[in-house]
Structures are given as C-alpha cells and as structure tokens.
Scaffold this motif. Structure first.
Motif, mmCIF file in Angstrom:
data_model
loop_
_atom_site.group_PDB
_atom_site.id
_atom_site.type_symbol
_atom_site.label_atom_id
_atom_site.label_comp_id
_atom_site.label_asym_id
_atom_site.label_seq_id
_atom_site.Cartn_x
_atom_site.Cartn_y
_atom_site.Cartn_z
ATOM 1 N N UNK A 58 -0.457 -6.024 -18.172
ATOM 2 C CA UNK A 58 0.658 -5.281 -17.604
ATOM 3 C C UNK A 58 1.844 -6.217 -17.432
ATOM 4 N N UNK A 59 3.006 -5.688 -17.617
ATOM 5 C CA UNK A 59 4.202 -6.495 -17.381
ATOM 6 C C UNK A 59 4.396 -6.714 -15.889
ATOM 7 N N UNK A 60 4.936 -7.876 -15.536
ATOM 8 C CA UNK A 60 5.112 -8.215 -14.123
ATOM 9 C C UNK A 60 5.980 -7.186 -13.408
ATOM 10 N N UNK A 61 6.881 -6.571 -14.123
ATOM 11 C CA UNK A 61 7.775 -5.558 -13.531
ATOM 12 C C UNK A 61 7.293 -4.143 -13.850
ATOM 13 N N UNK A 62 5.971 -3.977 -13.912
ATOM 14 C CA UNK A 62 5.420 -2.679 -14.298
ATOM 15 C C UNK A 62 5.778 -1.580 -13.314
ATOM 16 N N UNK A 63 6.147 -1.932 -12.091
ATOM 17 C CA UNK A 63 6.584 -0.930 -11.127
ATOM 18 C C UNK A 63 5.489 -0.504 -10.163
ATOM 19 N N UNK A 64 5.779 0.536 -9.392
ATOM 20 C CA UNK A 64 4.887 0.999 -8.338
ATOM 21 C C UNK A 64 4.422 2.432 -8.595
ATOM 22 N N UNK A 65 3.198 2.688 -8.134
ATOM 23 C CA UNK A 65 2.692 4.054 -8.106
ATOM 24 C C UNK A 65 2.981 4.626 -6.722
ATOM 25 N N UNK A 66 3.453 5.852 -6.686
ATOM 26 C CA UNK A 66 3.717 6.534 -5.418
ATOM 27 C C UNK A 66 2.629 7.577 -5.191
ATOM 28 N N UNK A 67 2.011 7.538 -4.004
ATOM 29 C CA UNK A 67 0.921 8.447 -3.677
ATOM 30 C C UNK A 67 1.413 9.580 -2.783
ATOM 31 N N UNK A 68 0.606 10.637 -2.736
ATOM 32 C CA UNK A 68 0.986 11.801 -1.941
ATOM 33 C C UNK A 68 0.979 11.521 -0.445
ATOM 34 N N UNK A 69 0.291 10.463 -0.017
ATOM 35 C CA UNK A 69 0.303 10.131 1.413
ATOM 36 C C UNK A 69 1.529 9.317 1.798
ATOM 37 N N UNK A 70 2.446 9.121 0.862
ATOM 38 C CA UNK A 70 3.678 8.400 1.134
ATOM 39 C C UNK A 70 3.625 6.920 0.828
ATOM 40 N N UNK A 71 2.449 6.366 0.551
ATOM 41 C CA UNK A 71 2.332 4.938 0.263
ATOM 42 C C UNK A 71 2.719 4.638 -1.176
ATOM 43 N N UNK A 108 -4.032 11.560 -3.998
ATOM 44 C CA UNK A 108 -3.431 11.998 -5.253
ATOM 45 C C UNK A 108 -2.208 11.159 -5.594
ATOM 46 N N UNK A 109 -2.030 10.903 -6.893
ATOM 47 C CA UNK A 109 -0.843 10.204 -7.373
ATOM 48 C C UNK A 109 0.312 11.198 -7.428
ATOM 49 N N UNK A 110 1.402 10.840 -6.779
ATOM 50 C CA UNK A 110 2.592 11.686 -6.807
ATOM 51 C C UNK A 110 3.465 11.354 -8.015
ATOM 52 N N UNK A 111 3.590 10.055 -8.312
ATOM 53 C CA UNK A 111 4.464 9.665 -9.419
ATOM 54 C C UNK A 111 4.062 8.293 -9.941
ATOM 55 N N UNK A 112 4.098 8.164 -11.275
ATOM 56 C CA UNK A 112 3.906 6.873 -11.916
ATOM 57 C C UNK A 112 5.249 6.136 -11.941
ATOM 58 N N UNK A 113 5.234 4.834 -12.212
ATOM 59 C CA UNK A 113 6.514 4.110 -12.285
ATOM 60 C C UNK A 113 7.442 4.667 -13.353
ATOM 61 N N UNK A 114 6.854 5.198 -14.433
ATOM 62 C CA UNK A 114 7.653 5.780 -15.517
ATOM 63 C C UNK A 114 6.758 6.743 -16.280
ATOM 64 N N UNK A 115 7.365 7.610 -17.041
ATOM 65 C CA UNK A 115 6.570 8.557 -17.816
ATOM 66 C C UNK A 115 5.848 7.875 -18.969
ATOM 67 N N UNK A 116 6.382 6.752 -19.423
ATOM 68 C CA UNK A 116 5.745 5.966 -20.474
ATOM 69 C C UNK A 116 5.627 4.529 -19.987
ATOM 70 N N UNK A 117 4.403 3.987 -19.991
ATOM 71 C CA UNK A 117 4.162 2.621 -19.546
ATOM 72 C C UNK A 117 4.090 1.696 -20.746
ATOM 73 N N UNK A 118 4.634 0.494 -20.585
ATOM 74 C CA UNK A 118 4.603 -0.521 -21.629
ATOM 75 C C UNK A 118 3.552 -1.573 -21.270
ATOM 76 N N UNK A 119 2.610 -1.800 -22.187
ATOM 77 C CA UNK A 119 1.596 -2.838 -22.003
ATOM 78 C C UNK A 119 1.629 -3.740 -23.232
ATOM 79 N N UNK A 120 1.020 -4.926 -23.095
ATOM 80 C CA UNK A 120 1.023 -5.917 -24.173
ATOM 81 C C UNK A 120 -0.415 -6.147 -24.606
ATOM 82 N N UNK A 121 -0.710 -5.958 -25.902
ATOM 83 C CA UNK A 121 -2.079 -6.116 -26.366
ATOM 84 C C UNK A 121 -2.396 -7.577 -26.647
ATOM 85 N N UNK A 122 -3.612 -7.850 -27.124
ATOM 86 C CA UNK A 122 -4.080 -9.219 -27.309
ATOM 87 C C UNK A 122 -3.278 -9.975 -28.360
#
Length: 732
Positions: A694-707, A627-641
């Motif tokens: 995705x932006x290079x600094x898009x961040x990390x996803x934190x999982x419930x297993x601690x990874x 399970x995903x515990x936390x996204x890098x942010x509540x709103x993600x920024x992506x770049x379209x074509x």
C-alpha cells in the motif's frame, strides 16, 4: 457397468490414500478387473491397468498392501526432490545444479578422491547422473575454484554435487496437438539410451522411458525453501520440484496429532484430551475470544455424503440420519482401539466424523450440530475389500438433488463428493482427451442436477497414486464434478500438508488448477493422516483430498448453522469460504509452487465463522465489527512485486490482509469479487492479487460509528458478503 465400476473405483482411490496403522492385519489390495479403456485413459495416471501392455495392467491391479497403506514416518531431514520427466534430462539437470551452485553455500556437495580411470564425468556417471557432463562444468568449476578439474590425476580430490539420483520408469502420452510430435521426438532422441519404448494405445502415442529423480538433503527448512526458489524458473512439466520440511510448525502439524493419538489408543482407560478438528489450522487469539463470546444459536444443516455406507460410532450418535434406532442409542463408555483403514468400510464414516463428531468421544467435529445422511455411491463387496457401484446411483442422486418439493432438506443440503462420476467419452472429447464442448458436462446425471438445482457441492480435487504426476484440472477436464469448479455452487478442495499462514505446502500428488478460471479454490487439512472414528468401535487415520473436502464441508455447515439467513444460496457460501481463506501469494515462504495451484489459499475456520452481515477489521491484534461508510477513494492504487501500479475498485474488495511476517515490510493480499477492476464473480470465484504494497498516503477508511483508521494500519479487513438492497442506507 464394469466400466463404470472401474472408473469409480479409481476415482475414490485418487481422492484418498490411507495411513500406516500399528501392527494389525492388513486389508487386501483393492483390485479392478481390466476393462476396455476410452482414449482418455491413456493420459490419466492410475488408469494404466486399462492399457494393452500386460506390464501396465499389472502395475495398476496387482498392487500390494504396502502400496495401499501409505503413511511414511515424519521426515527426519529437510529434502528437495527434483524430478526430470521429459525434455533433455542432461541439460535440465545441469541447469538445476548450475542454478543452485550459483548461490554460494546452497548446493549440497561431497569430496571424492580419484582412483585409476576416474574423472569428474565418470564419477558422476557412477552416481547415476546421465551421460555427458559438459553442461555441468560451471557447477564443477564453482565447487573447485582453485583446481583445473580437467587435468586431475590419481589421488587428487574433487568436490562433486551431492544428492542421490534414482531412475524410474515414466510414461508420456502425445496427441496430434501442434508441437506434440516435436516434443515426442525430443524424448525419443534424448532418451534413446534409456530403454525408450513407443506404443500406440487407443489411437494415441505413448512413450515409456526412464525418468530421473534428484534428492538433495539440507540441514534446515530455510535452505530447502531457498533452493526451491532458486529452481522455480526451471519448473515445467518436465522439471517437477517438491520439498519436504523437517518441522512444519508443531502446533499445527497433524502428523504429530496422529502419532500421539495412535499411542494413546493403545492405553485403555481415560480418553485423551478432546481434539477439535479446528485445531488443524492457525488460530487468532482475538478471534478465539470473540467467537467464544458471540456464538449464535445453531440450526441443523443437512449434509449428504456421497460415498460408502456409514457406521455409527459413539462420536456420531445423534448425527447420522437413519431409520433405525441406533442413532438414538445411549453413548457407551469411552474406549479407543486403533485399526487399519479400509476404504470400502471406513471412507464415508471417517469423513462424517470430521464434520460432525460429538458426545465427548475423542473428537469434536467442525459442525457438531449437523445431520449426516449417507448416499451410498459404493458398497463393499462380499470380501469387504473391494468397492462395487450401487445400482442406478447416478439417477438416484439426480433425483435426490432435484427433490425440492418432496424433500426440501435435500435441496438445502450440502453435498460432499470425494469421488468422480462417470467420465465423458468420445465424441465429447478431443484428441487430447479434453472436452470439446463445456456444456457437455451437464449432459449426464447427476451433474445436470448439480448445475440446475445449484446445491452447495463440496468436491475433493482428487490425487494421483504416490509417485504419479498430478492432473491439471480445467473446465475442459473429463473428471466430473472436479471440472465443475467454475459453477457458482461447486467448491473444489485440495489438501495441504502444512496448513500455516507462512510456509504452507500442498499434497504433491493432489490435482491442481493453475489457469483461469480456477476450478480448485481452497486447501484444507488432509495432506497428512487425519485420525478419527472409522467404524462402530475403532479409530484410524487416512489422508487425502477426501479428508480435506470433508474439512471444508464441516466449515461450510457450521457457517450455515450459525447464520442461516445470511447464506441463502450456495454461491454466497462459496464466496465466503474463499474470502475468509488465508491467501497464498508468491514469495511468502510457501513451497511446491502452492500459490499457483489454487484460486485463493488455506481455509480459515475462525474467520469463516464471523458474521457475514458486517465488516470486520483487525488492527494491532484487536477485532471490531462495524460497517465501512467510505473508502479513501473509489479506486485504490497498490504496487505489485514488480513495482507496477495496480488499480483496484474499492467496491469489489472482499478482503485486504497483511500476509508478510511480523516485523517484515508490510505486504498485502487483496481478494476481489470478480476482476480487480470490476465485474461480477464468474462462477463464484474470488480473485487474488498479491503480494502488493500500500502507498504510504493510501488514506483512511471511515466507519459508520464515526471512527477513521489509516488503511496502512489495518492488519486484516473482511468485507461483508451480504449484499444490501440498492436503496438501503450504507450505515443502518
């Protein structure tokens, strides 16, 4: 009743076209008695037999076996067909050729030696080009850069655009909508030398004229794709572009499967290798291993096929629900006989086999533990060559769907509908043949039961007869239940010819949806002939959106069979089918404008069978369930074509998947529940965004297993579709 039978017959024919069998007696044509047509008939391909023009009647009813048995051999050449069916054909054709010649080496060409009286323009006219070539001069001059093409003489050579132009009769119907009269006058004026005929049919203006098809041959599939991309800005209802590839990826091209099986069926003895219908789609090695190790116990999921009566071939013994003991008969020794596909006799049985084939009899269905029940919408007539409507079928189907207390299995069942119900007639329709009030879709049986009881209903999108343009489906279309794709329990399925992640293509004549809300959701195999059992003793093949819908019904039945507690509503299955489908996004090699004809993409059997209670992540080819515990942010920024920033709420994300080819710059598709910025999923539609980076600094996803993992390292992320209680912890 005559009118209902005719409409129903057309609808079934629109959902299935049949494959060319080996030499055998050919079934008689399916003909329909002419009937009085409602106004909408004038705008619907395939209903021309209802028109007052005798030639129109003949074109619909006096069809030959060759028109019914349609299985062209595998293409030997990569081609692009551009059809000019309206507007100013001279200008449109010139614009297409000019666009291709502007890219060096892309336009096929030929060298011609001038004879007496020849000029560049006269040579083109001899090749069926429409008169007047001044708009084509940029192409002529590009092909002959060192010559004055206006002062050539006898014996000179000139390079002309290659390709073959053919002329065919076309029909366009106009209403009193704003702009329609102007568009009609353009056709009448620009096509006045081409036997243009205007008739008034059922209060609508019907213009018949000659349309042009330009066939261009290319030495490779890549050049076809390049040419299609160059012409994409010209695509309109007047300029229709279709591509045919030499080699769809062989491992997944079902035409090869069909031909191999037909050949093997002529040799008695040992059966060929057991073919699993899931082989039609790309597989992921990691998921193949994972699913083989984690297959949960299966429950029996009932599937009602609203279609023709079912036979009981060896592969369906134990699957078809019946009062007789034939379903419990012993499995006979293997035998394989190939036969013609006859719609009145074989249509329902063929779809049943795609879903539930078992017993080691040549094929393995997508849901081999499902139970199949026939709801006989049609029956063969006494000649076994025509379809007739069963008595009171609309009422009986409504009662079946609504029988929640008397028949709980029917209420929880999957309903497969590869036909159309009765069309809505005036005053429900406006002058354009569209529904005035969308609630009128529920004003007749059995659509009211589908809307009220909300069973999972898998619907074939339908398709026009070969050579006829496909119909654009919206909630206002008079085709039911195809127009019900915005209901949370209805999944509308089109057919893919090439069903791969890179370079998918759809059946050109399949009905489509290109605006919101999308009422066509996913594509499934069916664009090329699908082999299978068609009666008690024989095997045949057929293609169409009917077969694609059966494929989707089988995948859905297997999902419910594996995880019955997770799929308590039809909407939950509909969302998951879309969320696990492979997204088709522009620029990824897909042809025929495929991404814009449906909501999401190609159904994915393996991903659909993953446990929906957890999140699934693929990184470097390895899958993990946590399970995903936390996204890098509540709103993600992506770049379209286009380089624009798009904001996506993390809580709405259902899927984040890399859709670019290995080694290419990483591009993603994002599937969201409802709009990307929030909201619910109206009608159970999943929204698709892509391609994005995705932006290079898009961040990390934190999982419930601690990874933790960098978002940019993820190849595929499928988020759980099982909603937790508001007070439940994120990590169990």
């Amino acid at each position: 009743m005559m009118r209902l039978a005719f409409f129903a017959l057309f609808a079934l024919q629109a959902c299935t076209s049949v494959a060319q069998p080996i030499a055998a007696p050919v079934a008689a044509p399916i003909a329909a008695a002419p009937v009085a047509a409602p106004p909408i008939a004038a705008t619907m391909p395939g209903l021309t037999g209802t028109m007052s023009d005798p030639r129109m009647k003949k074109s619909a009813s006096a069809r030959t076996p060759a028109e019914l048995i349609t299985a062209p051999p595998p293409p030997q050449q990569a081609t692009l067909t551009v059809s000019f069916a309206g507007g100013d054909v001279g200008l449109d054709l010139a614009a297409a050729l000019n666009a291709l010649s502007a890219r060096p080496g892309l336009l096929p060409n030929e060298t011609v030696t001038l004879a007496a009286g020849d000029s560049a323009c006269s040579l083109l006219v001899k090749r069926n080009f429409p008169p007047g070539c001044s708009a084509l001069m940029p192409t002529i001059e590009r092909l002959n850069p060192k010559k004055n093409v206006r002062t050539l003489k006898i014996g000179d050579t000139i390079i002309l655009p290659g390709g073959t132009i053919t002329v065919r009769r076309a029909v366009r119907t106009f209403t009193d909508r704003p702009g329609d009269n102007a568009r009609k006058q353009i056709i009448i004026r620009n096509w006045s030398t081409k036997a243009t005929v205007e008739r008034q049919v059922a209060g609508l203006s019907r213009v018949e004229y000659d349309a042009y098809d330009l066939l261009l041959a290319f030495p490779s599939d890549n050049l076809v794709r390049d040419a299609a991309r160059a012409l994409e800005p010209l695509r309109s209802k007047n300029v229709i572009i279709n591509a045919t590839l030499i080699e769809p990826p062989a491992a997944f091209a079902y035409s090869d499967f069909t031909l191999d099986y037909q050949s093997l069926c002529q040799t008695p003895g040992t059966p060929p290798k057991l073919h699993d219908y899931a082989e039609l789609l790309e597989s992921n090695d990691g998921l193949t291993t994972l699913l083989s190790q984690t297959t949960p116990p299966r429950t029996v999921v009932p599937v009602f096929i609203v279609d023709t009566p079912l036979a009981r071939p060896p592969a369906l013994i134990g699957a078809v629900v019946a009062t007789s003991t034939t379903s419990l008969a012993p499995i006979p020794p293997w035998r394989c006989q190939w036969a013609n596909f006859n719609v009145p006799l074989h249509h329902g049985t063929h779809m049943a086999g795609i879903i539930a084939s078992r017993n080691g009899q040549g094929f393995s269905g997508l849901a081999p533990s499902a139970s199949i029940t026939a709801f006989e919408w049609y029956r063969p007539d006494a000649t076994l060559t025509k379809l007739i409507a069963t008595p009171e079928r609309e009422i009986r189907l409504r009662e079946l769907i609504g029988a929640t207390e008397e028949n709980p299995a029917a209420a929880k069942a999957i309903y497969l509908i590869a036909t159309s119900f009765q069309r809505l007639l005036p005053p429900a329709l406006d002058a354009a043949g569209q529904l005035v009030d969308l609630t009128s879709r529920e004003a007749f049986a059995p659509a009211d039961a589908i809307a009220t009881e909300r069973p999972l209903t898998i619907v074939a999108a339908g398709q026009s007869q070969p050579g006829k343009p496909p119909i654009r489906l919206t909630p206002a279309s008079p085709l039911s239940p195809q127009n019900s794709g915005d209901w949370p329990n209805v999944v509308v399925v089109t057919a893919c010819m090439v069903c791969t992640h890179q370079g998918a293509s759809l059946l050109p004549e399949a009905f489509y949806s290109d605006s919101e809300p999308r009422v066509v959701h996913i594509a499934a195999p069916g664009g090329v002939p699908v082999p299978g059992w068609i009666d008690d003793t024989t095997i045949g093949a057929a293609r169409g959106t009917s077969q694609a819908a059966a494929f989707a019904a089988g995948v859905a039945a297997e999902m419910e069979s594996r995880y019955p507690q997770s799929y308590q509503t039809a909407k939950s299955v509909k969302l998951r089918l879309q969320a696990t489908a492979w997204p088709l996004v522009p620029g990824m090699g897909h042809v025929d404008n495929a991404p814009n004809k449906l909501a999401v993409g190609i159904i994915d059997y393996q991903r659909a069978q993953l446990d929906p209670k957890t999140d699934w992540t693929e990184i470097a080819g390895e899958w993990k369930s946590t399970r995903i515990k936390a996204w890098p942010a509540s709103v993600l920024s992506v770049v379209d074509a286009s380089g624009n920033e798009q904001l996506v709420r993390a809580a709405q994300i259902m899927r984040l998947v890399q859709v670019s080819s290995p080694g290419a710059p990483a591009q993603y598709a994002v599937l969201t529940r409802g709009g990307s910025s929030g909201g619910a999923a109206p009608g159970g539609q999943v929204n698709r965004l892509g391609p994005v980076q995705l932006r290079a600094n898009a961040g990390q996803i934190e999982y419930c297993d601690g990874s933790k993992r960098n978002l940019v390292d993820i190849t595929d992320l499928i988020v759980t579709t099982v909603q937790r209680a508001p007070d439940a912890p994120v990590c169990p």
